[in-house]
Design an enzyme around this catalytic site. Structure first.
Site, PDB file in Angstrom:
ATOM      1  N   SER A  60       0.954  -1.251   0.004  1.00  0.00           N
ATOM      2  CA  SER A  60      -0.016   0.084   0.231  1.00  0.00           C
ATOM      3  C   SER A  60       1.047   1.405   0.002  1.00  0.00           C
ATOM      4  O   SER A  60       1.580   1.442   1.002  1.00  0.00           O
ATOM      5  CB  SER A  60      -0.832   0.096   1.373  1.00  0.00           C
ATOM      6  N   HIS A  74      -1.154  -1.058  -4.323  1.00  0.00           N
ATOM      7  CA  HIS A  74      -2.355  -0.608  -3.823  1.00  0.00           C
ATOM      8  C   HIS A  74      -2.384   0.913  -3.496  1.00  0.00           C
ATOM      9  O   HIS A  74      -1.563   1.424  -2.840  1.00  0.00           O
ATOM     10  CB  HIS A  74      -2.449  -1.659  -2.378  1.00  0.00           C
ATOM     11  N   ASP A 120      -4.459   4.209  -2.164  1.00  0.00           N
ATOM     12  CA  ASP A 120      -5.439   4.404  -1.246  1.00  0.00           C
ATOM     13  C   ASP A 120      -5.970   5.610  -1.384  1.00  0.00           C
ATOM     14  O   ASP A 120      -5.095   6.535  -1.070  1.00  0.00           O
ATOM     15  CB  ASP A 120      -5.175   4.190   0.214  1.00  0.00           C
ATOM     16  N   MET A 154      -8.235   8.661  -0.561  1.00  0.00           N
ATOM     17  CA  MET A 154      -9.010   9.203   0.758  1.00  0.00           C
ATOM     18  C   MET A 154      -9.715  10.625   0.485  1.00  0.00           C
ATOM     19  O   MET A 154      -8.912  11.359   0.132  1.00  0.00           O
ATOM     20  CB  MET A 154      -8.261   8.898   1.895  1.00  0.00           C
ATOM     21  N   HIS A 207      -7.926   1.797  -4.531  1.00  0.00           N
ATOM     22  CA  HIS A 207      -8.960   1.601  -3.868  1.00  0.00           C
ATOM     23  C   HIS A 207      -9.538   2.911  -3.427  1.00  0.00           C
ATOM     24  O   HIS A 207      -8.823   3.646  -2.781  1.00  0.00           O
ATOM     25  CB  HIS A 207      -8.066   0.907  -2.384  1.00  0.00           C
ATOM     26  N   MET A 240     -11.515   5.264  -1.401  1.00  0.00           N
ATOM     27  CA  MET A 240     -12.284   5.617  -0.126  1.00  0.00           C
ATOM     28  C   MET A 240     -13.257   6.904  -0.308  1.00  0.00           C
ATOM     29  O   MET A 240     -12.640   7.864   0.553  1.00  0.00           O
ATOM     30  CB  MET A 240     -11.532   5.238   1.339  1.00  0.00           C
ATOM     31  N   MET A 275     -11.789  -5.513   3.796  1.00  0.00           N
ATOM     32  CA  MET A 275     -11.319  -4.691   4.820  1.00  0.00           C
ATOM     33  C   MET A 275     -10.982  -5.301   6.051  1.00  0.00           C
ATOM     34  O   MET A 275     -12.008  -5.898   6.781  1.00  0.00           O
ATOM     35  CB  MET A 275     -12.065  -3.333   4.919  1.00  0.00           C
ATOM     36  N   ASP A 307      -7.187  -6.361   3.212  1.00  0.00           N
ATOM     37  CA  ASP A 307      -6.491  -5.059   3.373  1.00  0.00           C
ATOM     38  C   ASP A 307      -6.565  -4.658   4.707  1.00  0.00           C
ATOM     39  O   ASP A 307      -7.603  -4.275   5.071  1.00  0.00           O
ATOM     40  CB  ASP A 307      -7.074  -4.142   2.330  1.00  0.00           C
TER      41      ASP A 307
HETATM   42  C1  DX5 Z   1      -6.679   1.604   5.038  1.00  0.00           C
HETATM   43  C2  DX5 Z   1      -6.094   1.555   3.734  1.00  0.00           C
HETATM   44  C3  DX5 Z   1      -5.019   0.320   3.831  1.00  0.00           C
HETATM   45  C4  DX5 Z   1      -3.764   0.797   4.502  1.00  0.00           C
HETATM   46  C5  DX5 Z   1      -2.837  -0.604   4.660  1.00  0.00           C
HETATM   47  O1  DX5 Z   1      -7.522   2.572   5.211  1.00  0.00           O
HETATM   48  O2  DX5 Z   1      -7.073   1.007   2.760  1.00  0.00           O
HETATM   49  O3  DX5 Z   1      -4.682  -0.167   2.394  1.00  0.00           O
HETATM   50  O4  DX5 Z   1      -2.927   1.528   4.007  1.00  0.00           O
HETATM   51  O5  DX5 Z   1      -1.959  -0.390   5.490  1.00  0.00           O
HETATM   52  P1  DX5 Z   1      -1.459  -1.270   6.827  1.00  0.00           P
HETATM   53  O6  DX5 Z   1      -0.909  -2.605   5.984  1.00  0.00           O
HETATM   54  O7  DX5 Z   1      -0.386  -0.644   7.332  1.00  0.00           O
HETATM   55  O8  DX5 Z   1      -2.685  -1.624   7.552  1.00  0.00           O
HETATM   56 ZN    ZN Z   2      -6.593   0.226   0.842  1.00  0.00          ZN
END
Ligand code: DX5
Ligand code: ZN
Length: 218
Positions: free
Chosen positions: A9, A34, A36, A38, A67, A69, A139, A177
């Site tokens: 990630s 990956h 993320d 947000m 991903h 969010m 998740m 994840d």
């Molecule tokens: C959380 C993200 C994850 C996160 C994973 O909201 O969707 O992808 O970055 O990080 P670790 O592996 O540190 O939990």
């Molecule tokens: Zn993620």
């Protein structure tokens, strides 16, 4: 059993040297990266958007696993497709009755699609869209931040999701994840996950080639 793929990630990377981080993580064996996204609304954090992804895209040939969010994800899927996403996943919790049409819209852009569910959303909720998906993402932390602790209650959900995938007869990846470490990676694989996201576990390690190899082989 499907091939195990490791998806670092990028949220845990050093953004001040994003290109170098991207290049290295790919050379170190990442199958997916990956990403993320947000928006400060669907989750209580803000990360990066399509411009960032577009600019780091040339540094890697790995699969870009985006991903989302964010609320109203359908408004942004074209921008992420144009930025170089290979797969875009959207949250069941963000889509309401627009989930199926959003998944189809992603496919229409020539990008693979997937649905994500939070730790407290039952797997049954996505049963009728499984066949539309290239990947299901479960998740194992509440989304928003890297470095959180794995929630073990999600293990039976991995088994349920794997069964749904088998029932569909389709070639669908099952991604997990949140909070994955060397200590729990075998548990999630044994339950049926084959795409393993790991942020802090990979980026906090000096020897990233080794940790990626370990996560793949343990
Ligand atoms: C959380 C993200 C994850 C996160 C994973 O909201 O969707 O992808 O970055 O990080 P670790 O592996 O540190 O939990
Ligand atoms: Zn993620």
């Amino acid at each position: 059993m499907k091939k195990i793929k490791i998806a670092p990630s990028f949220l845990s990377a050093d953004f001040s040297k994003a290109g170098v981080e991207m290049e290295q993580i790919t050379l170190n064996g990442a199958d997916f990266v990956h990403l993320d996204v947000m928006d400060g609304s669907f989750v209580k954090n803000i990360s990066f958007g399509p411009k960032f992804i577009k600019e780091i895209r040339p540094y890697s040939k790995a699969i870009f696993d985006v991903h989302l969010m964010i609320v109203n994800p359908w408004n942004y899927i074209k921008q992420f497709a144009d930025a170089g996403a290979d797969i875009i996943t959207v949250h069941y919790e963000a889509c309401g009755d627009k989930l199926a049409e959003t998944l189809k819209a992603i496919k229409d852009l020539g990008v693979k699609c997937g649905v994500v569910i939070n730790p407290d959303t039952p797997v049954e909720k996505i049963a009728d869209v499984v066949e539309l998906c290239d990947m299901i993402l479960l998740m194992s932390v509440y989304p928003g931040f890297g470095g959180q602790k794995f929630i073990p209650d999600v293990l039976p959900k991995i088994e349920q999701a794997r069964k749904l995938i088998e029932k569909s007869g389709k070639d669908i990846d099952l991604e997990i994840d949140g909070g994955i470490t060397k200590e729990n990676v075998k548990l999630v694989k044994d339950a049926g996950a084959n795409v393993i996201v790991a942020g802090s576990t990979v980026f906090n390690e000096k020897d990233r080639a080794k940790i990626i190899k370990d996560l793949r082989e343990i």
